[in-house]
Design a protein around this motif. Sequence first.
Motif, PDB file in Angstrom:
ATOM      1  N   GLU A   1      50.418  34.479-114.603  1.00 55.34           N
ATOM      2  CA  GLU A   1      49.661  35.617-114.080  1.00 55.34           C
ATOM      3  C   GLU A   1      48.363  35.152-113.414  1.00 55.34           C
ATOM      4  OE1 GLU A   1      48.832  40.061-115.565  1.00 55.34           O
ATOM      5  OE2 GLU A   1      50.745  39.060-115.670  1.00 55.34           O
ATOM      6  N   TYR A   2      47.684  34.191-114.038  1.00 58.06           N
ATOM      7  CA  TYR A   2      46.471  33.632-113.416  1.00 58.06           C
ATOM      8  C   TYR A   2      46.803  33.022-112.052  1.00 58.06           C
ATOM      9  CZ  TYR A   2      43.337  33.906-117.499  1.00 58.06           C
ATOM     10  OH  TYR A   2      42.530  34.331-118.521  1.00 58.06           O
TER      11      TYR A   2
ATOM     12  N   GLU B   1      40.715  45.844-107.939  1.00 64.02           N
ATOM     13  CA  GLU B   1      42.048  45.326-108.264  1.00 64.02           C
ATOM     14  C   GLU B   1      41.949  43.944-108.903  1.00 64.02           C
ATOM     15  OE1 GLU B   1      46.235  44.034-106.074  1.00 64.02           O
ATOM     16  OE2 GLU B   1      44.558  44.688-104.844  1.00 64.02           O
ATOM     17  N   GLN B   2      40.986  43.152-108.453  1.00 61.76           N
ATOM     18  CA  GLN B   2      40.819  41.801-108.981  1.00 61.76           C
ATOM     19  C   GLN B   2      40.526  41.815-110.478  1.00 61.76           C
ATOM     20  OE1 GLN B   2      37.930  39.745-106.522  1.00 61.76           O
ATOM     21  NE2 GLN B   2      38.686  40.804-104.721  1.00 61.76           N
TER      22      GLN B   2
ATOM     23  N   ARG C   1      45.065  47.544-111.706  1.00 59.94           N
ATOM     24  CA  ARG C   1      45.657  46.727-110.648  1.00 59.94           C
ATOM     25  C   ARG C   1      46.481  47.582-109.692  1.00 59.94           C
ATOM     26  NH1 ARG C   1      48.603  41.564-113.113  1.00 59.94           N
ATOM     27  NH2 ARG C   1      50.535  42.629-112.695  1.00 59.94           N
TER      28      ARG C   1
ATOM     29  N   SER D   1      49.282  33.716-110.036  1.00 54.82           N
ATOM     30  CA  SER D   1      49.578  34.794-109.087  1.00 54.82           C
ATOM     31  C   SER D   1      48.284  35.443-108.606  1.00 54.82           C
ATOM     32  CB  SER D   1      50.469  35.853-109.726  1.00 54.82           C
ATOM     33  OG  SER D   1      51.738  35.337-109.997  1.00 54.82           O
ATOM     34  N   ALA D   2      47.365  35.652-109.529  1.00 56.11           N
ATOM     35  CA  ALA D   2      46.080  36.259-109.168  1.00 56.11           C
ATOM     36  C   ALA D   2      45.285  35.344-108.234  1.00 56.11           C
ATOM     37  CB  ALA D   2      45.282  36.554-110.430  1.00 56.11           C
TER      38      ALA D   2
ATOM     39  N   LYS E   1      46.534  35.545-104.765  1.00 54.77           N
ATOM     40  CA  LYS E   1      46.136  36.794-104.117  1.00 54.77           C
ATOM     41  C   LYS E   1      44.635  36.847-103.850  1.00 54.77           C
ATOM     42  CE  LYS E   1      47.017  41.742-104.617  1.00 54.77           C
ATOM     43  NZ  LYS E   1      47.938  42.129-103.591  1.00 54.77           N
TER      44      LYS E   1
ATOM     45  N   TYR F   1      44.614  47.529-117.750  1.00 52.39           N
ATOM     46  CA  TYR F   1      44.382  46.527-116.698  1.00 52.39           C
ATOM     47  C   TYR F   1      45.493  46.579-115.645  1.00 52.39           C
ATOM     48  CZ  TYR F   1      40.486  44.283-119.126  1.00 52.39           C
ATOM     49  OH  TYR F   1      39.272  44.006-119.708  1.00 52.39           O
TER      50      TYR F   1
ATOM     51  N   TRP G   1      43.783  42.184-112.372  1.00 52.64           N
ATOM     52  CA  TRP G   1      44.550  40.935-112.450  1.00 52.64           C
ATOM     53  C   TRP G   1      43.954  39.998-113.497  1.00 52.64           C
ATOM     54  CZ3 TRP G   1      49.055  39.281-110.342  1.00 52.64           C
ATOM     55  CH2 TRP G   1      49.633  40.084-109.347  1.00 52.64           C
TER      56      TRP G   1
END
Length: 85
Positions: A69-70, A46-47, A37, A72-73, A76, A33, A50
């Motif tokens: 991480e969620y 890329e999504q 990314r 940050s995703a 973005k 994964y 993430w």
Amino acid sequence: DKTAAAGDPAFALNGKARILRATGQLDAARELYLRLRQDFAGDPSEQLGWAGAAEILRDMGMLDAALAEYLSALEKFPQHPVLHS
């Protein structure tokens, strides 16, 4: 590998990561994964990298890291449906 050779390497990489996750190989799945990314930055695939990387952290019980991480995703990709579920 046949899928990647047929022209959709992102789909192939995501599929391999999903299989590894389903078989309990969480570290290996997370690596794929993260590679998805990185290798497909700027591509819609890329999504998936993430989301998958964050889900693996959740599966590993690393809830604080998964939440970070969620978030940050989401920053973005604010419109990605998987990140809102």
